[in-house]
Design an enzyme around this catalytic site. Structure first.
Site, PDB file in Angstrom:
ATOM      1  N   SER A  14     -40.498  78.196  -7.918  1.00 47.42           N
ATOM      2  CA  SER A  14     -39.057  78.398  -7.801  1.00 47.42           C
ATOM      3  C   SER A  14     -38.579  79.793  -8.173  1.00 47.42           C
ATOM      4  O   SER A  14     -37.470  80.164  -7.807  1.00 47.42           O
ATOM      5  CB  SER A  14     -38.329  77.355  -8.645  1.00 47.42           C
TER       6      SER A  14
ATOM      7  N   HIS B   3     -38.782  72.171  -4.214  1.00 45.24           N
ATOM      8  CA  HIS B   3     -38.156  73.223  -3.395  1.00 45.24           C
ATOM      9  C   HIS B   3     -38.706  73.276  -1.972  1.00 45.24           C
ATOM     10  O   HIS B   3     -38.265  74.099  -1.173  1.00 45.24           O
ATOM     11  CB  HIS B   3     -38.344  74.594  -4.064  1.00 45.24           C
TER      12      HIS B   3
ATOM     13  N   LYS C 243     -31.816  68.703  -4.380  1.00 47.05           N
ATOM     14  CA  LYS C 243     -31.755  70.060  -3.818  1.00 47.05           C
ATOM     15  C   LYS C 243     -31.420  69.953  -2.319  1.00 47.05           C
ATOM     16  O   LYS C 243     -30.269  69.766  -1.987  1.00 47.05           O
ATOM     17  CB  LYS C 243     -33.056  70.807  -4.103  1.00 47.05           C
TER      18      LYS C 243
HETATM   19  C1  LIG Z   1     -40.702  71.835  -9.319  1.00 45.12           C
HETATM   20  C2  LIG Z   1     -39.493  71.120  -9.849  1.00 45.12           C
HETATM   21  N1  LIG Z   1     -39.634  69.871 -10.303  1.00 45.12           N
HETATM   22  C3  LIG Z   1     -38.575  69.182 -10.785  1.00 45.12           C
HETATM   23  C4  LIG Z   1     -37.324  69.741 -10.822  1.00 45.12           C
HETATM   24  C5  LIG Z   1     -36.189  68.944 -11.388  1.00 45.12           C
HETATM   25  O1  LIG Z   1     -35.489  68.298 -10.369  1.00 45.12           O
HETATM   26  P1  LIG Z   1     -34.150  67.519 -10.695  1.00 45.12           P
HETATM   27  O2  LIG Z   1     -33.058  68.516 -10.721  1.00 45.12           O
HETATM   28  O3  LIG Z   1     -34.018  66.516  -9.601  1.00 45.12           O
HETATM   29  O4  LIG Z   1     -34.341  66.860 -12.016  1.00 45.12           O
HETATM   30  C6  LIG Z   1     -37.123  71.035 -10.349  1.00 45.12           C
HETATM   31  C7  LIG Z   1     -35.774  71.642 -10.400  1.00 45.12           C
HETATM   32  O5  LIG Z   1     -35.560  72.794 -10.589  1.00 45.12           O
HETATM   33  C8  LIG Z   1     -38.231  71.751  -9.848  1.00 45.12           C
HETATM   34  O6  LIG Z   1     -38.095  72.993  -9.370  1.00 45.12           O
END
Ligand SMILES: Cc1ncc(COP(=O)(O)O)c(C=O)c1O
Length: 397
Positions: free
Chosen positions: A186, A214, A244
């Site tokens: 990210s 992502h 997202k």
């Molecule tokens: C790789 C990854 N896993 C999990 C999450 C968390 O997702 P959520 O916002 O649905 O809790 C994110 C959010 O930034 C992420 O980039």
């Protein structure tokens, strides 16, 4: 009587964070989180949201949410295993499995929760996890929760992964070994080397776990990074978020049916926390239908991504090596990065600075997230602000 120990702890530590410039003041949006947002009465072009396809404010999604809310109410009423599983949750899971090309799927309250749930339901202190050093915080926490041995792998370094997989396997110390990676990283927008990871996993008998927060909705015609590489039947755990590109809230694990059966009886966030609301579940179903039936939003997203990236490069910014919509403008120095983001904001562009410790020291960046909801005019306007501020701060010649 309030605790003085707590009071002192908070006083000291909050002051310490503020002194180090690490205390994050959170902005409040007075509008929906669309391509243009309102903060303190000012409208800003929003380049900070993960709402990749603009679905968070799409009328079809809002209608689906309202209809399901009228039918089922605003809340699920109980933990799913007690009596909070509604038909709309099952429908969502069936859709997710179809979308991900897996036998089954299970929905959780967030992407973060998926990693808390799935890793510790399968791994324990007799196991080992090979984890990319740039994996998301929720993966790191999920690994820690499992009590398995965590073996950090240099970022996307396949030689390091192979060597550490071989060593772990040959040590005979572990019952099970898993390799875990983000599908898309990210902070830099690079894509995991999944074909090589899967090959190494097959050679050393590792379970494979890909968190595609992502990548879903963005790569692989929307189905994500695993589908993009044609690996749907070779990855054991496909994790995704519904917050997202899908534009709502929640997360899911997709995989073989017996894995999902196991998670439904063993994973603690499923067993001990109420599920996403019926309105959210219905909106997610609508999003998957939209993505499955048309490429319009993905095409628009990628057009905007190319326009923004080409524009920033032409102006002279270093935008790293992202292969996805995540577009960092790398400034380097932490203070300058923060000043840059502040000046962008004053000129009408909302793009947040990301500095150490979130990214390595000296690689401070402003991260831009173009979406399908931006118009060409909005991006052109953002580019002209970038050029102006870049020159003003001596980042551009
Ligand atoms: C790789 C990854 N896993 C999990 C999450 C968390 O997702 P959520 O916002 O649905 O809790 C994110 C959010 O930034 C992420 O980039």
């Amino acid at each position: 009587m309030p605790s003085h120990v707590l009071e002192n702890f908070l006083k000291e530590n909050l002051a310490d964070l503020k002194n180090k410039g690490l205390y994050n003041e959170i902005d409040t949006l007075e509008s929906a989180n669309g391509p243009v947002i309102k903060i303190n009465g000012r409208e800003l072009i929003n380049l900070s949201s993960n709402n990749y396809l603009g679905l968070a404010t799409d009328d079809r999604m809002i209608d689906a949410c309202v209809d399901a809310t009228k039918k089922y109410g605003v809340g699920a009423g109980a933990v799913r295993t007690i009596n909070g599983t509604l038909a709309v949750h099952i429908e969502l899971e069936e859709k997710l499995a179809e979308f991900k090309h897996t036998e089954a799927a299970i929905a959780y309250q967030s992407g973060f929760n998926c990693n808390m749930a799935a890793i510790s339901a399968v791994m324990d202190k007799n196991d080992a996890i090979l984890s990319d050093e740039l994996n998301h915080a929720s993966i790191i926490d999920g690994c820690r929760l499992s009590k398995a041995k965590i073996i950090r792998v240099n970022h996307s370094d396949m030689d390091d992964l192979r060597a550490k997989a071989k060593e772990a396997k040959e040590s005979g110390l572990y019952n099970k070994i898993m390799v875990i990676t983000d599908g898309v990283f990210s902070m830099d927008g690079d894509v995991a080397k999944l074909p090589e990871i899967v090959e190494i996993a097959e050679e050393f008998d590792l379970m494979t776990y890909v968190d595609d927060a992502h990548g879903s909705g963005v790569l692989g015609k929307g189905a994500g990074t695993v589908k993009h590489f044609g690996l749907s039947d070779r990855v054991d755990f496909q994790i995704g978020t519904l917050s997202k590109a899908i534009g709502v809230v929640g997360g899911y694990v997709a995989g073989r049916k017996d894995l999902i059966d196991w998670l439904k009886v063993q994973s603690r966030p499923f067993l001990f926390s109420t599920s996403i609301t019926p309105g959210s579940a219905a909106a997610c179903i609508e999003a998957i239908d939209i993505l499955s039936n048309s490429m319009e939003l993905q095409d628009k997203l990628w057009d905007n991504v190319h326009n923004l990236k080409d524009g920033l490069k032409k102006i002279g910014f270093d935008i790293g090596n992202s292969e996805t919509p995540i577009t960092p403008v790398i400034i380097g120095d932490e203070k300058k990065t923060q000043e840059f983001s502040k000046r962008l904001n004053e000129e009408g562009v909302y793009a947040k600075s990301i500095v150490f410790p979130t990214v390595p020291r000296g690689t401070g960046r402003v991260r831009n997230m173009p979406s399908a909801a931006h118009t060409k005019e909005m991006l052109d306007q953002a580019l002209s602000v970038y050029e102006k501020v870049g020159k003003e701060l001596g980042i551009l010649n």
